[in-house]
Write an enzyme that holds these catalytic residues in place. Structure first.
Site, mmCIF file in Angstrom:
data_model
loop_
_atom_site.group_PDB
_atom_site.id
_atom_site.type_symbol
_atom_site.label_atom_id
_atom_site.label_comp_id
_atom_site.label_asym_id
_atom_site.label_seq_id
_atom_site.Cartn_x
_atom_site.Cartn_y
_atom_site.Cartn_z
ATOM 1 C CB CYS A 152 59.693 25.815 45.026
ATOM 2 S SG CYS A 152 59.591 27.499 44.690
ATOM 3 C CG ASP A 205 40.502 46.512 32.037
ATOM 4 O OD1 ASP A 205 39.942 46.023 30.964
ATOM 5 O OD2 ASP A 205 41.724 46.592 31.912
ATOM 6 C CB SER A 206 36.122 49.983 31.941
ATOM 7 O OG SER A 206 37.316 50.962 32.089
ATOM 8 N N GLY A 207 38.615 49.167 30.022
ATOM 9 C CA GLY A 207 39.225 49.475 28.852
ATOM 10 C C GLY A 207 40.021 50.778 29.171
ATOM 11 N N GLY A 208 39.456 51.569 29.891
ATOM 12 C CA GLY A 208 39.751 53.008 30.073
ATOM 13 C C GLY A 208 41.467 53.255 30.606
ATOM 14 C CG PHE A 209 44.914 51.556 33.483
ATOM 15 C CD1 PHE A 209 45.060 52.606 34.200
ATOM 16 C CD2 PHE A 209 45.780 50.618 32.945
ATOM 17 C CE1 PHE A 209 46.790 52.784 34.582
ATOM 18 C CE2 PHE A 209 47.314 50.963 33.354
ATOM 19 C CZ PHE A 209 47.545 51.856 34.111
ATOM 20 C CG ASP A 257 37.992 54.462 35.141
ATOM 21 O OD1 ASP A 257 38.147 53.651 34.324
ATOM 22 O OD2 ASP A 257 38.741 54.330 36.216
ATOM 23 N N GLY A 277 43.268 54.942 39.370
ATOM 24 C CA GLY A 277 44.209 55.890 39.125
ATOM 25 C C GLY A 277 45.213 56.103 39.965
ATOM 26 C CB CYS A 280 57.788 28.234 47.721
ATOM 27 S SG CYS A 280 56.611 28.049 46.398
ATOM 28 C CB CYS A 310 54.476 26.386 43.778
ATOM 29 S SG CYS A 310 56.218 26.713 43.035
ATOM 30 C CG ASP A 342 44.357 44.188 38.594
ATOM 31 O OD1 ASP A 342 43.745 45.182 39.121
ATOM 32 O OD2 ASP A 342 44.922 44.132 37.922
ATOM 33 C CG HIS A 372 58.067 30.669 42.246
ATOM 34 N ND1 HIS A 372 57.935 30.115 43.631
ATOM 35 C CD2 HIS A 372 58.437 31.804 42.621
ATOM 36 C CE1 HIS A 372 58.361 30.757 44.330
ATOM 37 N NE2 HIS A 372 58.774 31.825 43.851
ATOM 38 C CD GLN A 379 40.254 57.245 38.304
ATOM 39 O OE1 GLN A 379 41.507 57.911 38.542
ATOM 40 N NE2 GLN A 379 40.335 56.015 37.497
#
Lengths: 415, 415
Positions: free
Chosen positions: A355, A91-95, A145, A262, A350, A352, A312, A381, A235
Site C-alpha cells: 500500500c 497439523d497432524s495430517g488428519g484434516f 484426529d 472440525g 494500511c 504495508c 490459522d 498485503h 472434536q
C-alpha cells in the site's frame, strides 16, 4: 523449557498473552500464516519476518509427500530446511487426509489414503503422524484426529469423537516415547547444520527497517533439552454435549495446549461461533487455545474476543491468489476494470509495503496480465492486513477496552 | 539536461562511465533487467533496488497491448505506474512485432500485426511507436527499426537496413516534434501524481541495508525541462559493410546514443562477436553504445570488454523460471534430484539474499513443488549474479587491469 504460556491482560473473555516456544516468543492472540509445503506461497521468509509473523503453519500431509520427512529431518527440520528462525506449528495430517474423500479408508488403526500427486498409497496412524511431525521438527505439533464431516448424525459424531480421543492417547504415548528424536533436540545427529542454525539465531540477520517491537519476536537459540509440544484436539461435530465430553477426555489425557478442530467444514458461521463459544468454556483457562482453520478478518477478531489464542487460515493467502484483497474498507476484487486507472493505494489506512508503494491500477494490471508479482504483492498485503488486525486486537486487549473491543479493531460497518 | 555520458576509465577497448538520465545516474557498463509488462517477473521493485538495478527495460509492444499507453500516461508514465524511481528504457516494439512472424505485414509505412493476446489488428509506424514510447515516458526510448531475420540474402539485408535508416529519420522527426509531451516533462497535465512522484524522489524510501554505493544510483528529482532521449539502432544483418553503412547513416541523422540491433537472432555466437566488434569501430567513442538482447554472463563480460556500455537480456529472468541458475561455478539446473538433500548454498561465492539464506535442497524443493517462491528466489539470484558480474566488470575497468580483465571477472574455466 519446551513451552510456556502466560496471560498478561484480559478484556471480557479475550486474553492477551505470551506463548514461548523453543524458537520464538509469540504474543497472543496470534494469527498463523499457512506455509503448506514449507513456503507461505509467494512470500520470501525475510518479508514474512518484516510483516511480524511470529509463527507459521506447515501441513504434514503435504510435507510428508514432498519433499518427504527424511529430507526435512536431515536439514535440521523445517526450521533449517526453509530457513525460518521463528516458531512453526504443524497439523497432524488428519484434516488433509480426510479432505481426500474418495482416496481414503479409515479404521481403528489409522487411515489409508492415496497421494493427490501420484496416486501412491500411504498410511497415517497416530504413531506415524507423530513420527512424521517429530521429523519435521515444528515447535508445536498436533495429535492425530478424525475431522468429523458435516453434516453427521449423532451416532457418527459420537463414534468419531471417541476415536479421536483414543487416537489422542496413542499420539501422546508415541510422542512422549520419541520426543527426544526431534532434529534440533538433544538427539540431533546433524551438528553442522544445527550449529549453523544456532549461529544464525545468535546473530539474527535482523532488518533494521522492521518494526522495533518485532525484535523480541526474533528467533533465539534452542536450548539443548527443549523438545516439541504436542497439542490435543477437541472434536464432537456440531453437538455441544459431545464437544464438552471431547474436551474433558482430551484434558484428562493432558496436553500443554488444546485445539478446537472440525469446524469451518461447511456449517453456518453462526453455528461455528456457538460451538467455539461453548467449547471454550470447557478448556483450561491457563493453557493456549487454538481454533483451527478460521477465518475472515471479522471472524478472527470475534474468535479472539471469545478467548481464542491461536488461529490459522488459508484465506488471506488463497484469496490473494484470486485477486481478493482485504482492506479497512472491505473486500476489493482487484481484477475489476474499475481499478484500471485508479492511482490510489489499495488501502489508504494500511501501512504495508504494498500500500505504501503501488497503486490499485498497477495491482490490477499485474493481476490482469497474470504476472507472478500479482500473487506476491497481493499475498503480502493480505497477510499484513491479518497480522495488523491481530496486532490491534492485542493492543486493544492490553488496554482492557472491553466495551470498545470489537469496534476499535474492526470499524467497518457490518454488512 | 536529458542525457549526459562521461567516460571515466578505460581498460583496452572497455570503457567505464556514467550515464545520467532524468531519473537516475547509471554506472556503465550496465546490465538492464527486462521488465516486459512493467514488472521484472516475480521481483518486487524494492528488491530490484536492493540488487542495485540502475535501469530496467520495458517492452513497448507488450505495454501498448496491456495496460495500454493511455493508462500508463495517466499514471505519470511507467515510473509512476510501476513505482520505479530509477531509470527506464523502452524498446520500440519493432523486435517483438517482427517476432510475430505469421501475424505481421510490413511495408514502407510501418507494420500491421495481430495481438498475440486476442488476435486484434494493430499498426506500428515510426511515428506511432514514438507516440507510444513518449506516452510510456521511459528515460531512453528507441527508434523504430526492422530487425532483419537470419539468415537473409544480401539484397534483403540491404533493403532492410535502408528501411531502418529511413524509419530512424522519421522516428527522430516525430520525437523532436513531440518530446515535450512526455508525462513527466513540461507538458505534464497530471500535477498531483507528478508532485507525488517528485516528493518520493526527494525523500527516497532508501533501504539502509542496501549497499552504500547504491546511494548515488537512487533516483532524484526530474528537472522541469528534461525530456526523454531517443537512441538510434544500427542494423545490416550479418554483413560488416552494411553494418558500417548503417552506422554511418544513423550517425548522420544524429542521436545521443546508438544501439546495435538485429543480433542474437539465431546466428552462431562467433558471428555475433564479429559483427559487434566491427560495428563498434564505426560508432562515436563519446556516446553510449547499447547492444540489444544479449547474453550469457560470459558474453556480457566479453561485450563489455569490446566497448559496449549497455546490455539487456531476458536470459537471467527466463532461465530462472526454468530452474536454470547462474553461479560462479557454472550453470546449475536446480530441478535435478542430486540437489534434493544438498544443504549448501546455491553459490558459495554469491552474497545475494538467496544464497545467504536458502539451501540448494530448499530451492530444489520449491521448484519441484511448483511453488511461486521458486520463481521469485531463482530470479533474484540470477539478476544478482548478472548485476554483480557487471559490478565486477566496472571495478576491473576502473583499476585499468587490462590484461586480467576477463579472467578477474569471470574465473570459470571455459567449457
Amino acid at each position: 523449557m519446551s513451552l510456556s504460556f502466560e496471560i498478561n491482560s484480559r478484556s471480557g473473555n479475550a486474553r492477551g498473552g505470551r506463548l514461548i516456544t523453543p524458537h520464538a516468543e509469540i504474543e497472543t492472540p496470534v494469527f498463523m500464516p499457512v506455509g503448506t509445503v514449507a513456503s507461505v506461497k509467494g512470500v520470501p521468509q525475510d518479508i514474512l519476518e518484516d510483516l511480524g509473523a511470529q509463527i507459521i503453519l506447515g501441513n504434514t500431509y503435504h510435507l510428508y509427500l514432498r519433499p518427504g520427512v527424511d529430507t526435512v529431518r536431515k536439514m535440521d527440520g523445517l526450521h533449517g530446511f526453509m530457513s525460518w528462525r521463528r516458531a512453526i506449528l504443524t497439523d497432524s495430517g488428519g484434516f488433509q487426509v480426510f479432505s481426500l474423500n474418495e482416496l481414503r479408508k479409515v479404521n481403528e488403526e489409522g487411515v489409508t489414503f492415496r497421494s493427490h500427486l501420484d496416486g501412491s498409497s500411504h498410511f497415517f496412524s497416530p504413531e506415524s503422524a507423530m513420527e512424521a511431525q517429530i521429523g519435521l521438527g515444528a515447535d508445536i505439533i498436533m495429535a492425530f484426529d478424525e475431522c468429523t464431516e458435516y453434516p453427521a448424525d449423532q451416532a457418527r459424531m459420537r463414534a468419531s469423537m471417541e476415536m479421536t480421543a483414543r487416537w489422542a492417547a496413542r499420539s501422546k504415548k508415541y510422542f512422549e516415547e520419541h520426543k527426544s528424536e526431534v532434529p534440533w533436540g538433544p538427539a540431533s545427529e546433524i551438528p553442522t547444520l544445527a550449529a549453523k542454525s544456532a549461529a544464525r539465531m545468535v546473530h539474527p540477520d535482523q532488518n533494521p527497517t522492521s518494526r522495533a517491537n518485532d525484535a523480541r519476536e526474533m528467533g533465539y537459540p534452542v536450548s539443548g533439552d527443549s523438545t516439541q509440544s504436542l497439542f490435543g484436539i477437541v472434536q464432537g461435530g456440531m453437538d455441544r454435549a459431545l464437544r464438552k465430553e471431547s474436551a474433558e477426555r482430551t484434558i484428562e489425557i493432558g496436553f500443554p495446549g488444546y485445539a478446537i478442530g472440525g469446524l469451518s467444514v461447511g456449517e453456518p458461521r453462526e453455528l461455528t461461533r456457538e460451538i467455539v463459544e461453548s467449547t471454550l468454556e470447557h478448556l483450561p483457562r491457563d493453557k493456549p487455545r487454538y481454533l483451527m482453520g478460521v477465518g475472515t478478518p471479522e471472524e478472527i477478531v470475534e474468535y479472539a474476543s471469545l478467548g481464542v489464542d491461536m488461529m490459522d487460515c488459508v484465506l488471506p493467502t488463497r484469496a490473494a491468489r484470486h485477486g481478493l484483497l482485504f482492506t479497512s474498507e472491505g473486500k476489493v476484487s482487484i481484477k475489476q476494470a474499475r481499478y484500471a486507472q485508479d492511482a490510489g493505494p489499495l488501502d489508504a489506512n494500511c501501512g504495508c509495503r504494498v500500500c505504501n508503494r503501488y497503486s490499485r491500477a498497477y495491482l490490477r494490471h499485474l493481476y490482469a496480465s497474470n504476472e507472478v508479482l500479482a500473487q506476491v504483492l497481493n499475498t503480502i498485503h493480505n497477510l499484513s492486513f491479518y497480522l495488523d488486525t491481530m496486532r490491534r486486537v492485542r493492543h486493544s486487549i492490553s488496554l482492557g477496552e472491553e466495551s470498545r473491543f470489537l469496534s476499535s479493531v474492526w470499524s467497518r460497518p457490518k454488512p
